[in-house]
Design a protein around this motif. Structure first.
Motif, PDB file in Angstrom:
ATOM      1  N   LEU A  35       0.904  -1.232  -0.057  1.00  0.00           N
ATOM      2  CA  LEU A  35       0.223   0.073   0.123  1.00  0.00           C
ATOM      3  C   LEU A  35       0.931   1.320  -0.091  1.00  0.00           C
ATOM      4  O   LEU A  35       0.638   2.322  -0.737  1.00  0.00           O
ATOM      5  N   VAL A  36       1.989   1.381   0.499  1.00  0.00           N
ATOM      6  CA  VAL A  36       2.760   2.469   0.674  1.00  0.00           C
ATOM      7  C   VAL A  36       3.229   2.816  -0.666  1.00  0.00           C
ATOM      8  O   VAL A  36       3.280   3.770  -1.292  1.00  0.00           O
ATOM      9  N   ARG A  71       8.204   6.451   5.958  1.00  0.00           N
ATOM     10  CA  ARG A  71       7.344   5.665   5.207  1.00  0.00           C
ATOM     11  C   ARG A  71       7.059   4.334   5.785  1.00  0.00           C
ATOM     12  O   ARG A  71       5.873   3.888   5.621  1.00  0.00           O
ATOM     13  N   GLU A  72       7.952   3.647   6.561  1.00  0.00           N
ATOM     14  CA  GLU A  72       7.830   2.322   7.208  1.00  0.00           C
ATOM     15  C   GLU A  72       8.535   2.390   8.348  1.00  0.00           C
ATOM     16  O   GLU A  72       9.957   2.996   8.451  1.00  0.00           O
ATOM     17  N   VAL A 123      13.788   2.720  10.168  1.00  0.00           N
ATOM     18  CA  VAL A 123      12.871   3.178   9.553  1.00  0.00           C
ATOM     19  C   VAL A 123      13.223   3.346   8.122  1.00  0.00           C
ATOM     20  O   VAL A 123      14.367   3.247   7.732  1.00  0.00           O
ATOM     21  N   VAL A 124      12.318   3.188   6.986  1.00  0.00           N
ATOM     22  CA  VAL A 124      12.450   3.528   5.575  1.00  0.00           C
ATOM     23  C   VAL A 124      11.888   4.941   5.440  1.00  0.00           C
ATOM     24  O   VAL A 124      10.774   5.271   5.999  1.00  0.00           O
ATOM     25  N   THR A 125      12.680   6.015   4.914  1.00  0.00           N
ATOM     26  CA  THR A 125      12.216   7.054   4.778  1.00  0.00           C
ATOM     27  C   THR A 125      12.243   7.890   3.594  1.00  0.00           C
ATOM     28  O   THR A 125      12.648   6.890   2.358  1.00  0.00           O
ATOM     29  N   GLU A 126      11.584   8.883   3.235  1.00  0.00           N
ATOM     30  CA  GLU A 126      11.449   9.575   1.937  1.00  0.00           C
ATOM     31  C   GLU A 126      12.764  10.018   1.414  1.00  0.00           C
ATOM     32  O   GLU A 126      13.431  10.801   1.927  1.00  0.00           O
ATOM     33  N   ALA A 144      15.213  -0.966   3.052  1.00  0.00           N
ATOM     34  CA  ALA A 144      14.129  -1.791   3.155  1.00  0.00           C
ATOM     35  C   ALA A 144      13.967  -2.392   4.353  1.00  0.00           C
ATOM     36  O   ALA A 144      15.119  -2.883   4.906  1.00  0.00           O
ATOM     37  N   LEU A 145      12.763  -2.840   4.971  1.00  0.00           N
ATOM     38  CA  LEU A 145      12.710  -3.551   6.208  1.00  0.00           C
ATOM     39  C   LEU A 145      12.605  -4.890   5.814  1.00  0.00           C
ATOM     40  O   LEU A 145      11.988  -5.457   4.839  1.00  0.00           O
TER      41      LEU A 145
END
Length: 391
Positions: A153-154, A304-305, A324-327, A359-360
């Protein structure tokens, strides 16, 4: 009586070829195995009870494979209840692997609806591929549905064409992992009709939609906040694991209940899932709910995540770390995030470190692999340990 169990490749075509006979009882039960997953367990080719139609392999949080036996009646009950909740049987886009229960159920729903199944092109999930698949889906009869995990969805919401495609669907089920309120709000503001789902393989997948149990499903929460589920969607048990059956499926006053490993609360009949019982962190003697911390961190505009884990710490026992995953790979301000979390949850919950990753790591259809995230965080922290801090 029993029936044979047949292993098939984890491909939609292979499953569709075998599933009708499995559901009708005219052929063997089927188990879709991922070529990259663990090999068949001892006793592969075993027989299962006659009412079992599908066996789903799941590693759970322990990493040890478990084979969950799902009956034809349970799968039908789940599919019919889903159709009633969403507004009728429809056409489905398969965007999830069929060796996990969420993907399997998309196949079952399309089959029981008598509709052709639309699938994504092979390979990693890409917004362009999703957009093309939705266009193909909409050449058939509606209503139109799909099921996604939060990471998908992200990616959809980051692409204007994919957002427009998602907006054209009558429902987008979101499950497999906790979706942050920020992500759901973002989707709804974009006009995407998201429906959150909660469930597991042992309940034929999602059995609670937007906090409300599906028809026939009952939810209870005990004194330790453990979530219990009952109803016609429950699995028959585990293949060859009567020890797990005895502790997972429990008779309470003559009714069979699933004893989950999740924490939750009920507010006026609505279930709020608070995370897993074994995910609670303890830092400086204070219990910290990682899911609650994730909800606050996810509200940051760059994030983002996020996955919040505990890293061994000589001062606090466990140090709260937000991965975290960021912009654009930007680094959020640790001071700003600590302040935000402390204001909502108290200072003990404030992350002591924020680590940015590309990425996670995931397990299953889209759950963050907390063990792998914790290993990554521990390795990074050992190389660049933060100094002691007050709570």
């Amino acid at each position: 009586m029993d029936r044979a169990l047949r292993d098939v490749p984890a491909q939609a075509g292979s499953l569709l070829a075998s599933l009708p006979a499995a559901l009708a009882g005219d052929g063997p039960a089927v188990r879709a195995l991922d070529a990259d997953g663990p090999g068949a367990p001892p006793g592969a080719g075993a027989r299962v009870p006659a009412d079992v139609a599908v066996v789903v392999r799941t590693s759970g949080s322990t990493g040890r494979p478990r084979d969950v036996m799902l009956t034809a009646d349970a799968l039908r009950a789940s599919a019919e209840a889903t159709a009633r909740r969403l507004g009728g049987h429809g056409s489905w886009l398969l965007a999830l692997p069929v060796h996990h229960v969420a993907g399997l159920q998309v196949v079952v729903r399309a089959l029981l609806a008598g509709r052709d199944l639309t699938t994504l092109a092979p390979g990693p999930f890409r917004p362009a591929g999703f957009t093309d698949a939705v266009r193909a889906l909409r050449t058939g009869d509606g209503p139109y549905y799909t099921s996604l995990v939060p990471t998908q969805l992200v990616r959809v919401l980051d692409d204007a064409d994919a957002v427009a495609a998602a907006r054209s669907l009558d429902a987008v089920l979101v499950g497999g992992a906790a979706a942050s309120p920020t992500l759901l709000a973002r989707a709804r503001e974009a006009g995407v009709r998201v429906v959150t789902t909660y469930g597991m393989t042992e309940s034929c997948g999602g059995c609670v939609y937007d906090g409300q149990p599906l028809d026939g499903v009952d939810v209870a929460v005990d004194a330790e906040q453990r979530v219990w589920l009952a109803g016609p969607v429950l699995a028959a048990g585990y293949l060859g694991r009567p020890d797990l059956d005895a502790t997972t499926f429990v008779d309470v006053r003559g009714r069979r209940w699933l004893r989950t490993a999740d924490r939750g609360r009920l507010d006026d009949g609505l279930l709020h899932v608070l995370g897993r019982l074994d995910d609670v962190l303890v830092t400086g003697g204070v219990k910290v709910d990682p899911l609650a911390v994730e909800e606050v961190v996810a509200a940051h505009p760059l994030v983002r995540e996020v996955c919040v884990v505990g890293v061994p710490d000589q001062h606090w026992g466990q140090s709260v770390v937000a991965v975290v995953v960021t912009e654009g790979g930007a680094q959020p301000s640790l001071v700003e995030l600590r302040s935000s979390v402390a204001a909502v949850l108290g200072p003990a919950s404030a992350p002591r470190q924020v680590l940015v990753v590309d990425a996670l790591p995931l397990r299953g259809p889209g759950k963050p692999d907390r063990r792998a995230v914790a290993r990554t965080a521990t390795e990074r922290m050992n190389h660049h340990p933060p100094g002691p801090a007050t709570p």
